[in-house]
Design an enzyme around this catalytic site. Structure first.
Site, mmCIF file in Angstrom:
data_model
loop_
_atom_site.group_PDB
_atom_site.id
_atom_site.type_symbol
_atom_site.label_atom_id
_atom_site.label_comp_id
_atom_site.label_asym_id
_atom_site.label_seq_id
_atom_site.Cartn_x
_atom_site.Cartn_y
_atom_site.Cartn_z
ATOM 1 N N ASN A 1 0.743 -1.149 -0.010
ATOM 2 C CA ASN A 1 0.096 -0.039 -0.068
ATOM 3 C C ASN A 1 0.773 1.398 -0.233
ATOM 4 O O ASN A 1 2.019 1.337 0.629
ATOM 5 C CB ASN A 1 -1.001 -0.017 1.115
ATOM 6 C CG ASN A 1 -0.432 -0.249 2.753
ATOM 7 O OD1 ASN A 1 0.586 -0.677 2.605
ATOM 8 N ND2 ASN A 1 -1.126 0.523 3.582
ATOM 9 N N GLU B 1 -3.012 -5.102 -2.836
ATOM 10 C CA GLU B 1 -3.461 -5.863 -3.848
ATOM 11 C C GLU B 1 -3.463 -5.279 -5.297
ATOM 12 O O GLU B 1 -3.061 -6.028 -6.015
ATOM 13 C CB GLU B 1 -4.866 -6.563 -3.397
ATOM 14 C CG GLU B 1 -4.604 -7.370 -2.062
ATOM 15 C CD GLU B 1 -5.158 -6.513 -0.879
ATOM 16 O OE1 GLU B 1 -4.813 -5.101 -0.888
ATOM 17 O OE2 GLU B 1 -5.757 -7.121 0.088
ATOM 18 N N CYS C 1 -10.119 -6.534 0.598
ATOM 19 C CA CYS C 1 -11.107 -5.692 0.555
ATOM 20 C C CYS C 1 -11.989 -6.004 -0.664
ATOM 21 O O CYS C 1 -11.545 -6.657 -1.760
ATOM 22 C CB CYS C 1 -10.972 -3.973 0.628
ATOM 23 S SG CYS C 1 -10.422 -3.260 -0.975
ATOM 24 N N GLU D 1 0.164 5.306 0.536
ATOM 25 C CA GLU D 1 -0.668 6.118 1.087
ATOM 26 C C GLU D 1 -0.408 7.443 0.383
ATOM 27 O O GLU D 1 0.631 7.784 -0.186
ATOM 28 C CB GLU D 1 -0.733 6.208 2.473
ATOM 29 C CG GLU D 1 -1.307 4.737 2.841
ATOM 30 C CD GLU D 1 -1.492 4.726 4.522
ATOM 31 O OE1 GLU D 1 -1.138 5.565 5.002
ATOM 32 O OE2 GLU D 1 -2.295 3.580 4.833
ATOM 33 N N CYS E 1 -10.612 -4.660 -4.090
ATOM 34 C CA CYS E 1 -9.331 -5.244 -4.320
ATOM 35 C C CYS E 1 -9.906 -6.601 -5.187
ATOM 36 O O CYS E 1 -9.569 -7.084 -6.117
ATOM 37 C CB CYS E 1 -8.431 -5.517 -3.223
ATOM 38 S SG CYS E 1 -7.524 -3.806 -3.059
HETATM 39 N N1 THU Z 1 -5.245 -1.639 2.761
HETATM 40 C C1 THU Z 1 -4.532 -2.425 1.607
HETATM 41 O O1 THU Z 1 -3.719 -2.138 1.252
HETATM 42 N N2 THU Z 1 -5.198 -3.739 1.444
HETATM 43 C C2 THU Z 1 -6.330 -4.284 2.064
HETATM 44 O O2 THU Z 1 -6.871 -5.193 1.688
HETATM 45 C C3 THU Z 1 -6.894 -3.450 3.124
HETATM 46 C C4 THU Z 1 -6.576 -2.163 3.486
HETATM 47 C C5 THU Z 1 -4.730 -0.313 3.066
HETATM 48 C C6 THU Z 1 -5.223 0.630 2.606
HETATM 49 C C7 THU Z 1 -4.687 1.903 3.608
HETATM 50 O O3 THU Z 1 -3.327 2.237 3.100
HETATM 51 C C8 THU Z 1 -4.649 0.990 4.755
HETATM 52 O O4 THU Z 1 -4.599 -0.501 4.428
HETATM 53 C C9 THU Z 1 -5.774 1.208 5.844
HETATM 54 O O5 THU Z 1 -6.798 0.856 5.431
#
Ligand code: THU
Length: 150
Positions: free
Chosen positions: A51, A64, A95, A53, A98
């Site tokens: 991830n 993902e 999620c 941000e 994804c």
């Molecule tokens: N996040 C993911 O990268 N994948 C997931 O399956 C759940 C959430 C990230 C998004 C954000 O950067 C952080 O986790 C908190 O939600």
């Protein structure tokens, strides 16, 4: 741990290790929730992602989707498996958004999740996103994936 697919133990280990090391490269200064992912492409190659941000929260990229984008942009047209790692007590599954993005290239993909707690979950995209909308629902196959070089 229940397993669902024909992945070998070695392939599982490679996927899990790739997702775990990707989590260490996550850029998650806002949530502090580091997620790593790895895609096993149809070619047998692995593609990791984490991830990433952004100060504008809505622009945060999920691990993902980062890994799927990595695979596609390297020329992979199918995803055999997607692994996710989170430094949590229990495994984290992708999620809903994804899951839909995984569906595009991996309608029958195996989905694995591992975590710092040591537990692992293995399931399938079909189980996580049943009766999903996909490329074939557009009424025709997608056209060429790549722009021709002139
Ligand atoms: N996040 C993911 O990268 N994948 C997931 O399956 C759940 C959430 C990230 C998004 C954000 O950067 C952080 O986790 C908190 O939600």
């Amino acid at each position: 741990m229940a397993t669902t697919s024909a992945l070998t133990a070695r392939t599982r280990a490679r996927l899990d290790a790739s997702a775990r090391s990707a989590a260490a490269r996550a850029y998650a200064p806002y949530s502090q929730f580091r997620v790593g992912a790895a895609v096993l492409g149809g070619s047998g190659r692995l593609y990791s992602g984490a991830n990433v941000e952004n100060a504008s929260y809505g622009l945060c990229l999920f691990a993902e989707r980062t890994s799927i984008t990595h695979a596609s942009s390297e020329g992979e047209s199918s995803s055999v498996a997607v692994a996710v790692y989170t430094p949590t007590p229990t495994p984290t599954l992708p999620c809903g958004a994804c899951r839909q993005v995984i569906r595009e290239f991996g309608p029958t993909a195996t989905i694995r999740s591992t975590c710092r707690g040591g537990a692992a979950v293995e399931t399938s995209l079909e189980a996580l996103l049943p009766a999903a909308f996909g490329p074939e629902d557009r009424g025709r196959r997608p056209t060429a994936r790549r722009l021709r070089r002139s």
